[in-house]
Enzyme design. Structure first.
Site, PDB file in Angstrom:
ATOM      1  NE  ARG A   1      42.910  47.355  49.676  1.00  0.00           N
ATOM      2  CZ  ARG A   1      42.571  48.467  50.282  1.00  0.00           C
ATOM      3  NH1 ARG A   1      41.517  49.058  49.784  1.00  0.00           N
ATOM      4  NH2 ARG A   1      43.429  48.949  51.002  1.00  0.00           N
TER       5      ARG A   1
ATOM      6  CD  GLU B   1      44.423  44.904  57.330  1.00  0.00           C
ATOM      7  OE1 GLU B   1      44.456  43.582  56.831  1.00  0.00           O
ATOM      8  OE2 GLU B   1      44.076  45.955  56.372  1.00  0.00           O
TER       9      GLU B   1
ATOM     10  NE  ARG C   1      44.296  42.562  47.317  1.00  0.00           N
ATOM     11  CZ  ARG C   1      44.508  43.365  48.524  1.00  0.00           C
ATOM     12  NH1 ARG C   1      43.702  42.737  49.571  1.00  0.00           N
ATOM     13  NH2 ARG C   1      45.147  44.387  48.642  1.00  0.00           N
TER      14      ARG C   1
END
Length: 221
Positions: A45, A53, A97
């Site tokens: 990320r 998105e 992440r």
């Protein structure tokens, strides 16, 4: 060496993807969406930025709806897909992440995306790209030429069942439309978009082994 690795895992120095905390890593870029990429085998990320998105839509000044999220993903792929990136971990997020600063050919990827109007400065977590965003807004380029819902607000409107109620139990036990019981672990492709509806028999698990014991199979991607 084995003892050292165990100590690193226990102490939290060993990050997802086999990355040692604080150590730079590199690899070819595969774009997931506007602010998430795979660098080699590591899901990243990008630090300090927030992009629409992939399924998010925007409106032009004339009111026309367009697929801005997919457009951003395509643009980022054109700019950086397949190129070699060097990344330095910052933290891990709630989806496990790695959040990292990445460069390609010496260019800060986050700065490039915000400057091009393909992402916004994620002020909630960092101030690194605030001036870059202001510059893009003044030039009215990229997303700044449209009416865009804040990406984090967009995620909140569809977040029911997507965020673990207990961070210690993040594995999602999903039931497909065909009745298949499939579990998703953080970092997999469809993890974030998968929502858990307990009224349908779906459930959260604390580990992949617990999901398997309950009769769920692993997602393929």
């Amino acid at each position: 060496m084995r003892t050292l690795m165990i100590m690193m895992v226990v102490s939290g120095l060993w990050l997802p993807g086999g990355v040692l905390a604080g150590n730079a890593f590199s690899g070819a870029v595969r774009v997931i969406d506007g602010d998430t990429v795979d660098v080699g085998d590591v899901r990243v990320r990008l630090h300090g930025i927030d992009a629409p998105e992939t399924d998010q839509t925007c409106r032009t000044e004339q009111g026309q709806v367009w697929a801005c999220g997919k457009w951003v993903t395509d643009q980022v792929t054109t700019l950086f897909g397949g190129r070699m990136a060097e990344c330095t971990p910052v933290i891990t997020d709630k989806y496990n992440r790695i959040v990292a600063r990445c460069t390609v050919a010496g260019q800060d990827v986050g700065h490039e995306l915000v400057s091009a109007g393909l992402a916004f400065a994620y002020r909630k977590y960092a101030q690194d790209y605030v001036f870059a965003e202001k510059g893009a807004a003044i030039r009215d380029i990229g997303l700044h030429a449209s009416r865009v819902q804040n990406p984090s607000q967009f995620r909140q409107t569809r977040a029911v069942g997507r965020i673990p109620p207990d961070r210690a139990c993040p594995v999602k036990g999903n039931i497909s439309s065909q009745g298949s019981r499939i579990y998703h672990v953080p970092g997999q492709r469809d993890y974030e978009r998968t929502g858990i509806r307990t009224e349908r028999g779906e459930r959260w698990f604390c580990s992949a082994s617990a999901a398997r014991l309950a009769g769920w199979r692993a997602a393929k991607r």
